[in-house]
Design a protein around this motif. Sequence first.
Motif, PDB file in Angstrom:
ATOM      1  N   UNK A 117       0.823  -1.203   0.000  1.00 27.20           N
ATOM      2  CA  UNK A 117       0.000   0.000   0.000  1.00 27.20           C
ATOM      3  C   UNK A 117       0.860   1.257   0.000  1.00 27.20           C
ATOM      4  N   UNK A 118       1.822   1.304   0.902  1.00 24.15           N
ATOM      5  CA  UNK A 118       2.694   2.466   0.989  1.00 24.15           C
ATOM      6  C   UNK A 118       3.520   2.620  -0.288  1.00 24.15           C
ATOM      7  N   UNK A 119       3.972   1.499  -0.832  1.00 18.68           N
ATOM      8  CA  UNK A 119       4.753   1.547  -2.064  1.00 18.68           C
ATOM      9  C   UNK A 119       3.953   2.181  -3.192  1.00 18.68           C
ATOM     10  N   UNK A 120       2.675   1.803  -3.309  1.00 14.20           N
ATOM     11  CA  UNK A 120       1.830   2.352  -4.367  1.00 14.20           C
ATOM     12  C   UNK A 120       1.697   3.867  -4.218  1.00 14.20           C
ATOM     13  N   UNK A 161       4.373   0.374 -10.290  1.00 17.03           N
ATOM     14  CA  UNK A 161       3.100   0.667  -9.616  1.00 17.03           C
ATOM     15  C   UNK A 161       1.984  -0.211 -10.160  1.00 17.03           C
ATOM     16  N   UNK A 162       1.918  -0.360 -11.495  1.00 16.67           N
ATOM     17  CA  UNK A 162       0.855  -1.163 -12.105  1.00 16.67           C
ATOM     18  C   UNK A 162       0.975  -2.632 -11.731  1.00 16.67           C
ATOM     19  N   UNK A 175       2.956   6.255  -7.086  1.00 23.40           N
ATOM     20  CA  UNK A 175       1.957   7.088  -7.749  1.00 23.40           C
ATOM     21  C   UNK A 175       2.387   8.559  -7.720  1.00 23.40           C
ATOM     22  N   UNK A 176       2.907   9.002  -6.575  1.00 24.13           N
ATOM     23  CA  UNK A 176       3.394  10.380  -6.469  1.00 24.13           C
ATOM     24  C   UNK A 176       4.555  10.621  -7.435  1.00 24.13           C
ATOM     25  N   UNK A 177       5.456   9.642  -7.524  1.00 20.44           N
ATOM     26  CA  UNK A 177       6.591   9.771  -8.443  1.00 20.44           C
ATOM     27  C   UNK A 177       6.108   9.816  -9.887  1.00 20.44           C
ATOM     28  N   UNK A 178       5.115   8.994 -10.209  1.00 17.81           N
ATOM     29  CA  UNK A 178       4.553   8.978 -11.563  1.00 17.81           C
ATOM     30  C   UNK A 178       3.955  10.330 -11.914  1.00 17.81           C
TER      31      UNK A 178
END
Length: 334
Positions: free
Chosen positions: A284-287, A305-306, A291-294
Amino acid sequence: MKQKTWPDRSDGVRFTAFPLSKPNDNEENIILLRRSKIGSKPSLSPTDGPDFSALTFDILTKIAASFNFPNLLAASLVCRSWRDALRPLREAMMMLRYGKRFKHGRGGVRRNLDKALDSFLKGAARGSTLAMVDAGLIYWERGLKEEAIALYQKAAALGDPAGQCNLGISYLHAQPQNHKEAVKWLHQASIGGYTRAQYQLALCLHQGLGVHRNLYEAAKWYLKAAEGGYVRAMYNASLFYSSGVGLSQSRRQARKWMRRAADRGHSKAQFEHGLALFSEGEMMKAVVYLELATRSGETAATHVKNVILQQLSATSRERALLLADNWRAVPSSR
């Protein structure tokens, strides 16, 4: 809305760049001004105190040129002579305030860089290094680099750390470049605790610009800037800790500085921290970080992420993306 980050308990109290217990440069200058007038002989009576009025106007105004408004007012209250001598600098502070209102469109006025520049130049003419730096910034943004450098030189000579830093950076980007002068002024601002200068000095040491390449010195200044709240320095300090070059290798320190940079909006750090969380099973935290980096343009984060999203339930996916939507960066100096 509350910001969504993942701080460790080891983080403790959030860093403050200027601890209240330590006087700032302006306050120390006021103390020096007072001490400069105290004679070596003890006073013979309560009325035989130091003669503050004997300090010449030109010396006083040069020392006070980089004072902020509160410290300028405090110095003006020392005696009538100081009050009179510092009148131009108090007027400069008013010009500086007007300039910032026009520069940013605040206080009920529309943004107008011409009026802002005019106000800053009036403040600079009255001796304020703060106004010199702001006027220099507008000149530089307009491509008038010689005019900008001239103002930075005046501010730097009067001991203003922002002026010294901007002068150093200007020498790095001006044509022709002058790396040695750049390092000289960046070092001057760095030893005064100016975090942006510390980061720029570390870059020069890292890349061997105007000075022999020295990764140990570069790491030292990266770390100082990171401790001062400079985000890019946090990221580089993490890389140095991770590689063990310039700093003793420490996975814990590398992880700490990478996370702090990520929480302050550094896109590459968000990507790296997201990968680290993924490797530890914190999906969860990784996503959230990926997502923020994306969203910040780190396209390499999209694929990872995907892959993780496919392993999460629909509820978890929505939850992770909602956390990313509500995330706010921790304030930093840059």
